[in-house]
Structure formats: structure tokens, C-alpha cells
Design an enzyme around this catalytic site. Sequence first.
Site, short mmCIF file in Angstrom:
data_model
loop_
_atom_site.label_atom_id
_atom_site.label_comp_id
_atom_site.label_asym_id
_atom_site.label_seq_id
_atom_site.Cartn_x
_atom_site.Cartn_y
_atom_site.Cartn_z
N TYR A 33 6.66 -2.60 5.42
CA TYR A 33 5.96 -2.41 4.15
C TYR A 33 4.45 -2.34 4.37
CZ TYR A 33 4.30 -7.29 3.96
OH TYR A 33 3.67 -8.47 4.23
N ARG A 52 -0.92 2.36 10.14
CA ARG A 52 -0.19 1.15 10.52
C ARG A 52 1.29 1.28 10.13
NH1 ARG A 52 -2.26 -4.56 8.38
NH2 ARG A 52 -1.42 -3.72 6.43
N ARG A 100 27.80 -2.54 5.87
CA ARG A 100 27.12 -3.60 6.61
C ARG A 100 27.63 -3.71 8.04
NH1 ARG A 100 27.18 -8.91 8.03
NH2 ARG A 100 25.14 -9.96 7.99
N HIS A 102 25.49 -4.62 11.95
CA HIS A 102 24.14 -4.92 12.45
C HIS A 102 23.47 -3.75 13.15
CE1 HIS A 102 25.53 -8.91 11.51
NE2 HIS A 102 24.33 -9.42 11.78
N LYS A 149 4.64 -4.91 10.61
CA LYS A 149 4.60 -5.41 9.23
C LYS A 149 5.98 -5.28 8.61
CE LYS A 149 1.41 -5.45 5.32
NZ LYS A 149 1.29 -6.90 5.29
N GLU A 182 -2.67 -17.04 12.07
CA GLU A 182 -3.11 -16.34 10.86
C GLU A 182 -2.51 -17.05 9.66
OE1 GLU A 182 -1.46 -12.35 10.55
OE2 GLU A 182 0.34 -12.99 11.60
N LEU A 207 -0.75 -10.15 12.68
CA LEU A 207 -0.75 -8.78 12.15
C LEU A 207 -2.19 -8.26 12.26
CD1 LEU A 207 0.95 -6.63 10.50
CD2 LEU A 207 -0.38 -7.44 8.56
N1 PDD Z 1 -0.21 -9.22 3.73
N2 PDD Z 1 -1.38 -11.32 8.15
C1 PDD Z 1 -0.23 -11.30 7.47
C2 PDD Z 1 0.92 -12.12 7.96
C3 PDD Z 1 -0.12 -10.50 6.31
O1 PDD Z 1 1.05 -10.46 5.64
C4 PDD Z 1 -1.23 -9.75 5.86
C5 PDD Z 1 -1.18 -8.89 4.64
C6 PDD Z 1 -2.42 -9.83 6.61
C7 PDD Z 1 -3.65 -9.05 6.21
O2 PDD Z 1 -3.47 -7.66 6.41
P1 PDD Z 1 -4.27 -6.61 5.53
O3 PDD Z 1 -5.70 -6.91 5.69
O4 PDD Z 1 -3.91 -5.28 6.14
O5 PDD Z 1 -3.80 -6.75 4.11
C8 PDD Z 1 -2.45 -10.61 7.75
C9 PDD Z 1 -0.02 -8.45 2.52
C10 PDD Z 1 -1.25 -8.24 1.74
C11 PDD Z 1 1.10 -9.09 1.72
O6 PDD Z 1 2.12 -9.40 2.34
O7 PDD Z 1 0.97 -9.29 0.52
#
Ligand code: PDD
Length: 286
Positions: A33, A52, A100, A102, A149, A182, A207
Site C-alpha cells: 500500500y 516506492r 485459499r 498459500h 510497505k 521507527e 521503511l
Molecule cells: N505509514 N514507517 C512506517 C512503519 C510507516 O508505516 C510509515 C508510513 C512511515 C513513513 O513513511 P512516509 O513518510 O512515506 O509516509 C515510516 C503510513 C502513513 C500509514 O501506514 O498510515
Amino acid sequence: MSRIAYVNGRYIPHALAMVHVEDRGYQFADGVYEVCEVREGRLVDKRRHLERLARSLAEIRIAPPMSNAALDVVLRETLRCNRVRDGLLYLQITRGVARREHAFPPPGTKPSLVVTVRASDRAKLEAQAETGIAVVTVSDNRWERVDIKTIGLLPNVLARQMARDRGAREAWFVDKEGMVTEGASTNAWIVVPAGAIVTRPATLGILKGITRAVVLEVAAREGLTIEERPFSVPEALKAREAFVTAATQIVMPVVEIDGRKIADGRPGPVARALRARFHAVAEIGP
Ligand code: PDD
């Protein structure tokens, strides 16, 4: 104005927007996503988010459901239908609908694409940035590929809820060496007493945030010293400032970690300046 969602080729009223029970996103979290800021009706850093997205798809071996040009049309149309001025665009691609099993579904199974947009209260976010947020630390129990992501966010969900249960807004993951990785949905930063801005390098383990990339650019333009290296919780507690970055909040000052105040417990000048300068450096699309 009612909300409209894009679901697999159709623009549908949000309340009726659904995917199949055997969508692999639903059953296996088998998808990726993006979340993109919408500002004055335009997407912020769309190019970087799409880059990305392409990387995430490639890493989990899902073929893009359409060309970038076609996807761009879908994004614009979803934005247009929703008439959102300030808010967030959410885009999700899964490996599609299949019986379903895997292992990957049969060749020809179409990936699912969903796009939604929602309005956000910019004034409320600004007010929050004026006071800053509290974070709590939790041990990082995620898999090794958090650079992708993916929609598999259960550890992030549990961490964020733990933060909420403790009266905080965000959780910072801490690795086995005691270093902050993070936030549950943000990248983590500190400003050390000597004035340098410190954030973990975006190799494996975090990320690679788009907001992080732009903030690094803003910081460089402002002539600030940047150190891309891990930092520990004790170092963060002694910092001059701390903050988090994400498309959802841009630069959000952190004023408390695990119930202990950072400096005087108020947002600092570096976080404020980076927040104020962000949109001058970000790419804001048509
Ligand atoms: N999340 N780290 C994680 C684990 C994240 O899920 C996100 C973003 C970031 C920051 O990435 P960016 O600057 O590209 O938004 C760092 C989004 C916003 C969310 O899950 O809502």
C-alpha cells in the site's frame, strides 16, 4: 459530498465499496500500500510514492495491475470525485482473488486495486504540532522486510494500541541492540545536544519514508548537520528535540518518551522549521 472509492475498475460509493472474501489481502495480508498527502486538492510527492509502490510490488512479485499513466488517471479521478482539499489518499494492491492456497494463485489472477480518499482536519494537525506528542517504546518484533510497505501491519497495530493504552500517540520500535528503529507508522528522529539531526539509515530495518527523504532534503538546504545512524532510547531522552515524520503528519514534534520529557517538554525550533519548510521542497502535483 459523498465519498467515492475506486475498486477494481469501478468508482463506487464508499459505503458500498467491497472486495471479495477470498481476496489475498484479506486472507494473507498479501499486498502492499501507499498513503499520500492531499494538499489543496493535489497529491504531495506522488512520483516518489509511485516509485516506492513499484519497488514494493517487485519485492513481493506482484505484477503492477496497470501502467503508471493509467494509475495516474485513477488517482486523479478518485481525487476529483471526492473533492477533498486536505486529506489522505490510500492505495492498496493485493495479489487478487483466488481459492485459499498459500503459494501464488494461478497465472492470470488479476491483482486487486483499491483507492480511497479521506479529508483531514489541517487545523487540528497544526494544533497538535504546536503541543507535540508523547511516544512509548516497544520491542521491535516485526519481520526483517519492513522496507517493503506491506499491508501486514499487525505488530504496528498492536504497538499503536499499546501507545494509546498508555496515553501516547505513537510507539517507537526498539531493536535487540536497544536502538530505535521507527514508529508504528512514522520514521523517528532526534536532534542531539550538539545540534545534529539524527535518524536511522534507511537500509533494512525501517521503511524508507518519503517524508523522511524530503525532510533530509529540507535539512540539507537549511544547512543543518545530518547524521544517518541508529540512536538509542537513552540518547533520545537526552536529546534537544525529537520528532516523527510520515505523510499523515509531515513533521510532528515528540515531547515525551515513556513518560519522560524531552528537553523542556515543548516542540523545538528544528522540528518547527522543518515542518514549516516541508511543502516548499516537496513535489506537489497537478
Ligand atoms: N505509514 N514507517 C512506517 C512503519 C510507516 O508505516 C510509515 C508510513 C512511515 C513513513 O513513511 P512516509 O513518510 O512515506 O509516509 C515510516 C503510513 C502513513 C500509514 O501506514 O498510515
